[in-house]
Design a protein around this motif. Structure first.
Motif, mmCIF file in Angstrom:
data_model
loop_
_atom_site.group_PDB
_atom_site.id
_atom_site.type_symbol
_atom_site.label_atom_id
_atom_site.label_comp_id
_atom_site.label_asym_id
_atom_site.label_seq_id
_atom_site.Cartn_x
_atom_site.Cartn_y
_atom_site.Cartn_z
ATOM 1 N N LEU A 4 -7.513 -16.055 -10.159
ATOM 2 C CA LEU A 4 -6.391 -15.385 -10.804
ATOM 3 C C LEU A 4 -5.714 -14.426 -9.844
ATOM 4 O O LEU A 4 -6.377 -13.797 -9.008
ATOM 5 C CB LEU A 4 -6.877 -14.608 -12.029
ATOM 6 C CG LEU A 4 -7.513 -15.433 -13.143
ATOM 7 C CD1 LEU A 4 -8.103 -14.521 -14.184
ATOM 8 C CD2 LEU A 4 -6.498 -16.366 -13.754
ATOM 9 N N PRO A 5 -4.398 -14.264 -9.972
ATOM 10 C CA PRO A 5 -3.725 -13.235 -9.177
ATOM 11 C C PRO A 5 -4.228 -11.849 -9.570
ATOM 12 O O PRO A 5 -4.780 -11.664 -10.647
ATOM 13 C CB PRO A 5 -2.247 -13.394 -9.547
ATOM 14 C CG PRO A 5 -2.139 -14.631 -10.349
ATOM 15 C CD PRO A 5 -3.505 -15.026 -10.786
ATOM 16 N N ALA A 6 -4.020 -10.892 -8.709
ATOM 17 C CA ALA A 6 -4.511 -9.535 -8.947
ATOM 18 C C ALA A 6 -3.945 -8.953 -10.234
ATOM 19 O O ALA A 6 -4.654 -8.277 -10.987
ATOM 20 C CB ALA A 6 -4.173 -8.640 -7.765
ATOM 21 N N ALA A 7 -2.687 -9.215 -10.539
ATOM 22 C CA ALA A 7 -2.070 -8.670 -11.749
ATOM 23 C C ALA A 7 -2.736 -9.240 -12.996
ATOM 24 O O ALA A 7 -2.991 -8.528 -13.964
ATOM 25 C CB ALA A 7 -0.576 -8.955 -11.761
ATOM 26 N N SER A 10 -6.170 -7.681 -13.405
ATOM 27 C CA SER A 10 -6.053 -6.313 -13.906
ATOM 28 C C SER A 10 -5.800 -6.321 -15.412
ATOM 29 O O SER A 10 -6.349 -5.510 -16.149
ATOM 30 C CB SER A 10 -4.918 -5.593 -13.186
ATOM 31 O OG SER A 10 -4.731 -4.309 -13.720
ATOM 32 N N GLY A 11 -4.967 -7.257 -15.867
ATOM 33 C CA GLY A 11 -4.701 -7.374 -17.296
ATOM 34 C C GLY A 11 -5.940 -7.761 -18.085
ATOM 35 O O GLY A 11 -6.159 -7.286 -19.185
ATOM 36 N N ALA A 15 -7.752 -5.712 -21.069
ATOM 37 C CA ALA A 15 -8.047 -6.324 -22.362
ATOM 38 C C ALA A 15 -9.528 -6.176 -22.708
ATOM 39 O O ALA A 15 -9.880 -5.894 -23.860
ATOM 40 C CB ALA A 15 -7.648 -7.793 -22.350
ATOM 41 N N ALA A 16 -10.400 -6.353 -21.734
ATOM 42 C CA ALA A 16 -11.834 -6.208 -21.975
ATOM 43 C C ALA A 16 -12.169 -4.761 -22.327
ATOM 44 O O ALA A 16 -12.979 -4.504 -23.226
ATOM 45 C CB ALA A 16 -12.621 -6.651 -20.754
ATOM 46 N N LEU A 17 -11.551 -3.817 -21.652
ATOM 47 C CA LEU A 17 -11.784 -2.407 -21.955
ATOM 48 C C LEU A 17 -11.280 -2.074 -23.355
ATOM 49 O O LEU A 17 -11.945 -1.369 -24.109
ATOM 50 C CB LEU A 17 -11.090 -1.518 -20.914
ATOM 51 C CG LEU A 17 -11.231 -0.011 -21.130
ATOM 52 C CD1 LEU A 17 -12.698 0.399 -21.033
ATOM 53 C CD2 LEU A 17 -10.394 0.751 -20.129
ATOM 54 N N TRP A 18 -10.129 -2.607 -23.718
ATOM 55 C CA TRP A 18 -9.559 -2.375 -25.049
ATOM 56 C C TRP A 18 -10.487 -2.945 -26.124
ATOM 57 O O TRP A 18 -10.741 -2.304 -27.145
ATOM 58 C CB TRP A 18 -8.172 -3.007 -25.118
ATOM 59 C CG TRP A 18 -7.471 -2.746 -26.403
ATOM 60 C CD1 TRP A 18 -7.342 -3.605 -27.429
ATOM 61 C CD2 TRP A 18 -6.837 -1.537 -26.808
ATOM 62 N NE1 TRP A 18 -6.658 -3.019 -28.448
ATOM 63 C CE2 TRP A 18 -6.334 -1.743 -28.095
ATOM 64 C CE3 TRP A 18 -6.646 -0.299 -26.194
ATOM 65 C CZ2 TRP A 18 -5.647 -0.760 -28.792
ATOM 66 C CZ3 TRP A 18 -5.969 0.677 -26.895
ATOM 67 C CH2 TRP A 18 -5.475 0.455 -28.168
#
Length: 56
Positions: A4-7, A10-11, A15-18
């Motif tokens: 996956l690209p870095a962006a 990061s998303g 999402a996992a943190l949320w």
């Protein structure tokens, strides 16, 4: 294997943190509902344990 690209990565982290935060808040609320609220009813309202256990 998908790279996956870095962006996007990061998303996914966000999402996992949320999701983890939502789970933690939910678990805390359940603990409060099943533990503290009946205790408050007994101590503050002077309800008997039978009254607290009674279902409507």
């Amino acid at each position: 294997m998908v790279i996956l690209p870095a962006a996007a990565h990061s998303g996914l982290k966000f999402a996992a943190l949320w999701l983890w935060t939502a789970y933690a808040v939910s678990a805390y609320g359940s603990g409060l509902g099943f533990g503290a609220l009946p205790l408050i009813a007994v101590l503050v309202l002077h309800a008997s344990p039978a009254q607290v256990a009674e279902t409507a």
